[in-house]
Design a protein around this motif. Structure first.
Motif, PDB file in Angstrom:
ATOM      1  N   SER A  34      43.731  38.130  43.305  1.00 37.51           N
ATOM      2  CA  SER A  34      43.890  39.575  43.100  1.00 37.51           C
ATOM      3  C   SER A  34      43.626  40.321  44.394  1.00 37.51           C
ATOM      4  O   SER A  34      42.938  39.834  45.296  1.00 37.51           O
ATOM      5  N   PHE A  35      44.181  41.523  44.481  1.00 39.81           N
ATOM      6  CA  PHE A  35      43.921  42.442  45.583  1.00 39.81           C
ATOM      7  C   PHE A  35      43.358  43.733  45.002  1.00 39.81           C
ATOM      8  O   PHE A  35      43.917  44.290  44.051  1.00 39.81           O
ATOM      9  N   ASN A  36      42.261  44.210  45.582  1.00 38.72           N
ATOM     10  CA  ASN A  36      41.633  45.454  45.138  1.00 38.72           C
ATOM     11  C   ASN A  36      41.616  46.489  46.250  1.00 38.72           C
ATOM     12  O   ASN A  36      41.434  46.155  47.425  1.00 38.72           O
ATOM     13  N   GLN A  37      41.788  47.728  45.856  1.00 33.19           N
ATOM     14  CA  GLN A  37      41.544  48.875  46.728  1.00 33.19           C
ATOM     15  C   GLN A  37      40.545  49.772  45.998  1.00 33.19           C
ATOM     16  O   GLN A  37      40.430  49.722  44.770  1.00 33.19           O
ATOM     17  N   TYR A  38      39.827  50.586  46.761  1.00 31.65           N
ATOM     18  CA  TYR A  38      38.821  51.463  46.159  1.00 31.65           C
ATOM     19  C   TYR A  38      39.071  52.899  46.576  1.00 31.65           C
ATOM     20  O   TYR A  38      39.178  53.203  47.764  1.00 31.65           O
ATOM     21  N   LEU A  39      39.152  53.761  45.572  1.00 32.41           N
ATOM     22  CA  LEU A  39      39.404  55.183  45.780  1.00 32.41           C
ATOM     23  C   LEU A  39      38.133  55.958  45.468  1.00 32.41           C
ATOM     24  O   LEU A  39      37.595  55.863  44.360  1.00 32.41           O
ATOM     25  N   LEU A  40      37.648  56.703  46.459  1.00 32.91           N
ATOM     26  CA  LEU A  40      36.488  57.568  46.269  1.00 32.91           C
ATOM     27  C   LEU A  40      37.000  59.005  46.185  1.00 32.91           C
ATOM     28  O   LEU A  40      37.521  59.535  47.161  1.00 32.91           O
ATOM     29  N   ILE A  41      36.867  59.604  45.001  1.00 31.52           N
ATOM     30  CA  ILE A  41      37.369  60.956  44.789  1.00 31.52           C
ATOM     31  C   ILE A  41      36.258  61.965  45.048  1.00 31.52           C
ATOM     32  O   ILE A  41      35.182  61.900  44.433  1.00 31.52           O
ATOM     33  N   ASP A  42      36.512  62.869  45.961  1.00 30.71           N
ATOM     34  CA  ASP A  42      35.535  63.892  46.334  1.00 30.71           C
ATOM     35  C   ASP A  42      36.308  65.042  46.975  1.00 30.71           C
ATOM     36  O   ASP A  42      37.541  65.088  46.900  1.00 30.71           O
ATOM     37  N   ASP A  43      35.600  65.937  47.643  1.00 32.86           N
ATOM     38  CA  ASP A  43      36.291  67.024  48.327  1.00 32.86           C
ATOM     39  C   ASP A  43      37.274  66.482  49.366  1.00 32.86           C
ATOM     40  O   ASP A  43      38.336  67.060  49.587  1.00 32.86           O
ATOM     41  N   GLN A  44      36.883  65.383  50.006  1.00 28.04           N
ATOM     42  CA  GLN A  44      37.753  64.695  50.960  1.00 28.04           C
ATOM     43  C   GLN A  44      37.912  63.245  50.493  1.00 28.04           C
ATOM     44  O   GLN A  44      37.139  62.376  50.881  1.00 28.04           O
ATOM     45  N   PRO A  45      38.892  62.982  49.654  1.00 28.72           N
ATOM     46  CA  PRO A  45      39.030  61.643  49.072  1.00 28.72           C
ATOM     47  C   PRO A  45      39.282  60.573  50.126  1.00 28.72           C
ATOM     48  O   PRO A  45      39.925  60.806  51.153  1.00 28.72           O
TER      49      PRO A  45
END
Length: 242
Positions: A34-45
């Motif tokens: 598998s391949f994973n990416q991580y998204l951090l959602i904030d004022d500046q994602p």
């Protein structure tokens, strides 16, 4: 939430404001991976890992399921490798205000030339506020591989974006687990032995252990929750025992 039934790409929140995007694949010979990416959602994602170019449609579709893709401000990764930053320029084109975020060595030897937009290069230990979250960059030369390697930690949630550390086989069907990941990851690593075995490997892993991360955002397989400090110390013992 499955965002693409053809590829099996899915997205799940693993910590406050942090989402794992997972795409299962089968390696040559039929082994599940598998391949994973991580998204951090904030004022500046921020996106950590991009996946290779072939994954851009599925990963961007997953991001669009939770926020507008053009809101991205930072596209970050551990080191220069296809699954880390292969679709970097595609994300920069889709998010006009986004910039690459990497260490100073990566910016100097690769990303300053490869990327379509100048990178934001962070020094070892440098912090970057994204809004509610603050991330900190750490240089990890040759750990697990690559002179330009580094890792990012969200100090707000105690999440370590740990790249190729604890790479697990399988499709990573569980977004977040508390089960053993050291055993499976070591069984997968040892036949290929893709760690660089640098003199400072144990010290580098011990440095992260002292930070006591609560969530390990692994690039391949399930993310993990628990006593990250102890697990990182055990990894250091395993990779330096030869």
């Amino acid at each position: 939430m499955i965002t693409n039934r053809q590829t099996g790409t899915n997205i799940h929140e693993i910590a406050d404001g942090i989402y794992r995007i997972n795409t299962p694949i089968d390696l040559p010979g039929g082994q599940a991976f598998s391949f994973n990416q991580y998204l951090l959602i904030d004022d500046q994602p921020l996106l950590f890992h991009t996946g290779g170019r072939f994954l851009f449609p599925a990963v961007s579709e997953a991001i669009a399921g939770v926020m507008p893709l053009e809101r991205l401000r930072y596209v970050s990764f551990s080191h220069t490798e296809s699954d880390e930053c292969g679709s970097l320029n595609q994300f920069l084109a889709a998010a006009p205000e986004a910039v690459p975020l990497c260490g100073q060595v990566a910016a100097m030897v690769s990303i300053g030339d490869l990327a379509d937009r100048p990178p934001r290069a962070l020094a070892d230990g440098e912090a970057l506020a994204l809004g509610k979250h603050t991330v900190r960059w750490f240089d990890t030369p040759h750990v697990p591989h690559g002179w330009d390697a580094g890792l990012l930690m969200d100090t707000t949630t105690g999440t370590l974006f740990c790249g190729d550390l604890f790479t697990q086989p399988g499709h990573g069907n569980r977004a977040l687990t508390q089960d053993d990941i050291l055993g499976p990851s070591e069984a997968f690593r040892q036949p290929m032995d893709y760690f660089a075995h640098a003199p400072q490997t144990a010290a580098t892993l011990h440095r992260f252990a002292q930070m006591k991360p609560q969530t390990l955002a692994c690039m391949h397989g399930s993310a993990w929750q628990g006593d990250g400090g102890t697990l990182l110390r055990h990894l250091g013992e395993a990779v330096t025992s030869r």
